[in-house]
Structure formats: C-alpha cells, structure tokens
Write a protein that holds these residues in place. Structure first.
Motif, short mmCIF file in Angstrom:
data_model
loop_
_atom_site.label_atom_id
_atom_site.label_comp_id
_atom_site.label_asym_id
_atom_site.label_seq_id
_atom_site.Cartn_x
_atom_site.Cartn_y
_atom_site.Cartn_z
N ASN A 124 33.16 40.67 40.41
CA ASN A 124 32.75 41.92 39.78
C ASN A 124 33.99 42.73 39.40
OD1 ASN A 124 31.62 44.53 39.27
ND2 ASN A 124 29.83 43.93 40.45
N TYR A 125 34.09 43.13 38.13
CA TYR A 125 35.25 43.90 37.67
C TYR A 125 35.17 45.37 38.06
CZ TYR A 125 36.96 40.07 34.75
OH TYR A 125 37.47 38.88 34.30
N ASN B 168 34.88 37.90 44.96
CA ASN B 168 34.17 38.93 44.21
C ASN B 168 34.55 38.85 42.74
OD1 ASN B 168 32.90 41.23 43.29
ND2 ASN B 168 34.27 42.67 44.31
N ARG C 48 33.21 46.78 40.89
CA ARG C 48 32.69 47.15 42.21
C ARG C 48 33.45 46.51 43.34
NH1 ARG C 48 26.56 46.17 44.55
NH2 ARG C 48 26.85 47.30 46.49
N ASN C 49 33.85 47.33 44.32
CA ASN C 49 34.34 46.84 45.59
C ASN C 49 33.18 46.80 46.57
OD1 ASN C 49 36.96 46.89 44.53
ND2 ASN C 49 37.28 49.00 45.22
N SER D 287 37.48 44.37 44.00
CA SER D 287 36.96 43.90 42.71
C SER D 287 37.93 42.92 42.07
CB SER D 287 36.72 45.09 41.78
OG SER D 287 37.93 45.80 41.57
#
Length: 443
Positions: free
Chosen positions: A306-307, A304, A309-310, A361
C-alpha cells in the motif's frame, strides 16, 4: 404448503451461501470474539440520568485501528445529551428549543460519538478514556482493549419509564460490525474506596457487536505465498487474490476498489497499491529455511504494497501443527492461543514496541516489510516435511483471513526424498561409533 422461491430470491440465496464462508460468518479460531458495549446508569437527576458507556474488545487478534471507533445509536424518546466527558458527539444538532443557561452537548436524535485523543484537556477527560479511538486486541494488550466515556442525559420529563437506546451502530473505523439489540443486563458491579466497598449501577444495558469481513470489504486484503529450502519452486499468491490488476502491465500503481482506506484523502473506498498479479495490499510469505536435528527454522515476512497506509500495531495469526512444540520468534512478539478443539495449534505474532510495531507503506521501488526467523522444536513422533506438513493451514492479518494458495501448488518434497523425518538417535550413535572405531583401526 411447500416452500418456493422466485428466480431472483433463489439467486440471492445462492449468493449468500457462496459469500458467507466459514471465516465470514463464524471464526473457529476466535468463536467468542466480539466488542461489547455497556450502558450503565449510575445516578438519577431531575428529568434524566448520568450514564457511563464502555466499549470492551474481546477479539483475541482483531483490533480497532486509526482513525478509531465511532459509536452511534437512536434515542427511544426525546432524550438529549446535556454534557459529555471522555468522548464527544460529532454533531450538536438543533438545540434551539431548549431554553437553559447551558447549551446541550448534542440534541441529535441519532448521535454519533467518537473518542478523544490522548492529549485531551483534563476537564474533558474521564477514567479509561481518550485513546484516540484505538482498542487493542485482547490477547496482545488487554489493558488497552477497552474505553469509556460519561454523559448526562436529560429531557426525559416526568416519564417514569426509562428506555434503552435502539439501533446501535459501530464503525471501527469502517463498516464490518453488526450490533445486537440493546438489552437489559445484570447491573454492573464495581469497587470503590480502594476496593473495600462494592457499588453497582442502577441499570445496565448491553449490546454485542460482531465482525464480518464480507460486510467490511468487497475483496480480501491479504494473501499468502510459500517457499522451502528443499524445493526450488516458489508458490506465489494466487492471481487476482484481492482483485485483478489493470490491463496495462507497465502501470506501477493501481487504484484498487473495494478496500476501505480510512486515511485516503483523494479516493473514497479505494486503495492505491503497487500493481501485482494478486493486487493485495499485504502479502505474508512463509519460507522453510533449515532442518536441524532437534529444530527446524522458518522465515516469516509481511510485505505492505500500500502506497498510502502504514499498518500500526499489526498482527499475524497462523494455524500450523508445528506450534504444538516450543516456538521462538526472534524479531516479533508471540503467544499461543486456544485452539478450541482444532487439530492444529494457533500462534499469534505482532511487532516489538519502538522497533517494528509499524508496517511501513511501500515506496516506488519496493513494499514496506517486517520479518522474523522462527525456531520450532521438533516432535520426533509427528515431524515431517512431506505432503506440505511444514506449511501453514490458515493465516490471518489483522484479523482478516488471507487467501491461501491451493494445496496442489505447494512446494513439496522431491519424489526421491519422500521423507525427511529425523533419524533415530540410537542409529546415529551406532554409525558414529562404527566410524570412530574404523578410524582408530586405520591409525
């Protein structure tokens, strides 16, 4: 009369043909998937009725994630929602013209309804409600793939013709779903008195909502990279798979347009991801690790980038001919799905509860990741590592079709090792006995 197009119409038609790929318009891996919305009228009241609305997710591997679904429609006449349990209308609207002791729940012509949270008060709940808007995928948790709420509808007057709502919309949680018109259906039957008595609704209306990744996202959300033990080459995600990175190569984080991040506080319809050549929020890596006599082993890694979003309750779907034999995943849950006549088998993987069901994230140094090793039994008649056989045909993440590398970039077997098919066991036994006899003779 011939069929003619203007230049603009022709360009629009060609654009639709280009963007409407197989996975956008029809999913061969889940051809019957949809979210069905059912309106049941269970009781008549003066100038209105009591209705129960149910959302059922029939998608095998596409779930509704945080912040959950929002269901909307337009009333055919002048209906209002007098009361509601199990959900709530996001706007009350102007109810000043209704003179009654109890204020209506919503007087909106086109109400939008959202689910209650699991900790909702008992007096606001109803059966099968209050999941925070989450709907599990049918193949993973069918018992959590539906949600219901009840509402009392009034202001029908003396009009004997009750009409279904129109223009149903489903945000789950963002765009992507297109709903059919709400049509009359066979009345829903349900049991009462411990299953000893069967009841049915007075009237039932239904609509089916289907998903299109083209409607939901301006760019893909995931890509696939490949590697094998028998080739030093690593096939990375294709450049610009999910958009192109900024010109400044020293930039660490990029704002990626066209991806709907419901948790974003600072940017609308933008995603902040680690800058990469592929610019995908998620990367799936398939690495062929070992080739044993009766099995072969793969490592599957989901990263992942994305910084912000989990990914909760993530899942990965893989189409591969090797899944025709027994498969063991050591750190993920897994199941086989119907292949619907496809030549290759389809396996679904998802996280283990309280262990790795959440894909965290990224931080400033590296992406969040989960991984597992997969052991696949060999079919001695079909197994081969040649011509990219050991690599997946298609990969989905959370129901989104991931961008695959081109086949001519796959890590193939070296030219002098065109086949690594397992040797005939009888021949191996002959070799073993020959060398054993030779050792005895030497001694």
């Amino acid at each position: 009369m011939g069929l003619f197009f203007t230049c603009d119409q022709f360009l629009m038609l060609m654009a639709l043909i280009t963007v409407c790929t197989l996975s956008d318009c029809y999913d061969p891996l889940d051809p019957n998937g949809n979210i069905t919305v059912t309106f049941d009228i269970n009781q008549w009241i003066p100038e209105g009725y009591l209705a129960r609305v149910t959302l059922q997710n029939y998608y095998q591997y596409r779930h509704v994630d945080k912040p959950g679904w929002t269901l909307g429609w337009t009333w055919a006449n002048e209906e209002i929602i007098l009361s509601m349990s199990g959900a709530f209308a996001t706007k009350q609207g102007n109810c000043s013209s209704f003179k009654s002791q109890t204020t209506p729940h919503s007087c909106e012509k086109s109400p939008a309804v959202a689910d209650l949270m699991p900790d909702a008060l008992a007096e606001t709940r109803t059966d099968d409600c209050c999941h925070g808007g989450l709907l599990s995928a049918w193949a993973i948790k069918p018992s959590e793939s539906f949600s219901s709420f009840e509402m009392t509808i009034g202001n029908l007057g003396t009009n004997p013709k009750v009409q279904a709502p129109i223009n149903l919309t489903l945000m789950a949680p963002g765009p992507g779903y297109t709903c059919s018109s709400i049509e009359e259906a066979d009345p829903t039957a349900y049991s009462d008195n411990g299953g000893k008595r069967q009841l049915q609704a007075y009237r039932t209306w239904k609509s089916t909502c289907t998903y299109s990744s083209f409607v939901a996202n301006q760019a893909p959300v995931c890509c696939v990279s490949l590697s094998t033990f028998y080739n030093p080459k690593i096939t990375f995600c294709p450049d610009c798979s999910c958009g192109c990175r900024e010109a400044d190569k020293n930039t660490v984080s990029c704002i990626r347009e066209g991806y709907d991040d419901p948790g974003s506080d600072s940017f609308d319809n933008q995603d902040i991801v680690q800058c990469t050549d592929h610019m995908c929020p998620v990367r799936i890596h398939w690495h062929v690790m070992k080739n044993y006599f009766t099995h072969w082993k793969v490592k599957l890694t989901i990263s992942n980038y994305n910084y912000k979003r989990n990914y909760t309750n993530w899942n990965v779907l893989i189409q591969h001919p090797g899944f025709s034999q027994s498969t063991t995943a050591y750190s993920f849950n897994s199941t086989m799905l119907p292949s619907f006549g496809l030549s290759d088998e389809v396996a679904l993987f998802w996280g283990i509860e309280y262990y790795n069901e959440e894909l965290s994230s990224a931080d400033k140094d590296e992406p969040g990741a989960v991984s597992t090793q997969i052991l696949l039994r060999k079919d001695l008649d079909s197994f081969t590592l040649g011509n990219g056989w050991a690599l997946p045909r298609r990969v989905y993440f959370n129901g989104e079709n991931c961008q695959m590398p081109l086949p001519d970039t796959f890590p193939m077997l070296p030219n002098d090792c065109s086949s690594l098919k397992p040797t005939n066991p009888v021949f191996l036994l002959f070799i073993y006995l020959t060398f054993k006899t030779f050792d005895i003779w030497l001694s």
